[in-house]
Structure formats: C-alpha cells, structure tokens
Design a protein around this motif. Structure first.
Motif: not given
Lengths: 115, 110
Positions: A45, A91, A104, A58, A106-108, B97-98, A56, B88, A35, B42-43, A43, A48, B100, A111, A37, B35, A33
C-alpha cells in the motif's frame, strides 16, 4: 458495469523522467487506494484517500512520490524523478468506506518500466 | 508490526481434489477479504468476511473466518483447471487500511 479505470496501461521511461499515473474511481466511492506490486515485495500500500483527503501515505518514498486527488473523479500518482527500482505494476482501487468496507475494486493497473 | 501470512505459497493439485489455503494475521481484526488474481491481470474480489464465524461460499470455493484464532481459510472443493490463479487474503485494519498476504499460487493439474 462500473469499473475503476487507470491510464496509461503501460509506460516505459528512462531513469530521471517524471511519470504520472491516473485513476478514475467508481462513481460514488469515497476511498481510493494506490498499491504497487512486484515479485519481490508483493502488494504494498502506497497511499490512500478518504473523501479526497490523504489518510496515509507512509508507504510512499516521500522524496520522489506524490499522490493527489484533485477532484472526486481523479486520483494521480506521480514519480519524479523515476528510478529503475520503481519498475512495478501500480494498481488503483476504490471502495465505499463507511465503517466496515465491503471490498475494494481494483483497476487494471499501470505497468511501469524504468530503464 | 502487522503480519499477514498465507500458506502454502505454492500449491499444485489435481483436478477433483480438495484443499485448503490458510491465512493467519498477527493483530486483532474482524474484517477479512479474499481476492483472486489471474496472471497479468488485476485483482478480483471473491469474499468479504465481516464477523467471527462468517462463512461464505461461491461455487467450489468456501471461505471462513475465526477472529479468535486470527485465521481465515479458503477451501477448494473438487478443483477444476479454471481455479488456477493466485489467491490473496487481506486484513482490514483501523481506518480501512488493507494489509495483503503473500499470496498462494494455485495450479490445478488435469
């Protein structure tokens, strides 16, 4: 300790420049995915993939954003041309999607600041 | 349009107190996730709730899911400063598909 990695961690660029963000999902995960933020939008999306195929996208501005998975170990998100409103933390997250996804990871984040 | 709403958006509570964060969603789903995000970080996954009536607990946090009411709660027991973060909830829709929620910013005051 398996982790999602993202590069670069920080990026400052000028409006109009191309930005490429990279993500290495956790080995064995089949869903990736992207994202974005921001304080205003929270957040969102963007796109993905499942088994490297886009499911998707969109949430992405199609005229300037593109997302790809050239192989199972690399996902990329590209912005061309970048605009100041693209400034955000991006992210990447990965998971194992076989029906009900456990979670899921998440990566760091990257920025991004577009001047 | 799917909506995932959390309340409160901001929560300031004293150490040792109990409180509950609510997550409402507007369409059918039986998969909900919580989360935690520390400032500038990060989350981090806290809980995965995969069926109606699911309850999970970890330390001072307990999450539950009522799919009929489309409601999940995150209960904090005897809050400590280390729990200060943004929480969250996320709803898993068709195709994984998430979506949040808006997040709840929690500050625990000594």
């Amino acid at each position: 300790d398996a982790r999602v990695t993202q590069t670069p961690r920080d990026k400052v660029t000028e409006m109009g420049q191309e930005v490429t963000m990279r993500c290495q999902p956790i080995l064995g995960h089949n869903t990736v995915f992207w994202y974005r933020q921001t304080m205003m939008q929270g957040l969102e999306l963007l796109a993905y993939f499942r088994n490297r195929a886009p499911l998707d996208d969109s949430g992405m501005p199609k005229d300037r954003f593109s997302a790809e998975m050239p192989d199972a170990t690399l996902a990329t998100l590209k912005i061309q041309p970048s605009e100041p409103r693209d400034s955000a933390v991006y992210f990447c997250a990965s998971g194992l999607g076989t029906g009900a996804m456990e979670t899921q990871y998440f990566g760091p984040g990257t920025r991004l600041l577009v001047l | 349009e799917l909506k995932v709403e959390q309340n409160p958006l901001f929560l300031s509570m004293q150490e040792g107190k109990n409180y509950t964060i609510y997550c409402n969603y507007s369409t059918t789903s039986d998969r909900l996730y919580w989360y935690r995000q520390d400032p500038g970080k990060s989350l981090e996954s806290l809980f995965v709730l995969l069926s109606n009536g699911a309850v999970k607990q970890e330390g001072r946090l307990m999450a539950s899911l009522d799919t009929k009411a489309r409601l999940s709660t995150l209960h904090i027991t005897a809050a400590v400063h280390d729990l200060s973060a943004t929480y969250f909830c996320a709803v898993d829709m068709v195709g994984n598909q998430f979506y949040f929620g808006t997040g709840t910013s929690l500050t625990v005051i000594p």
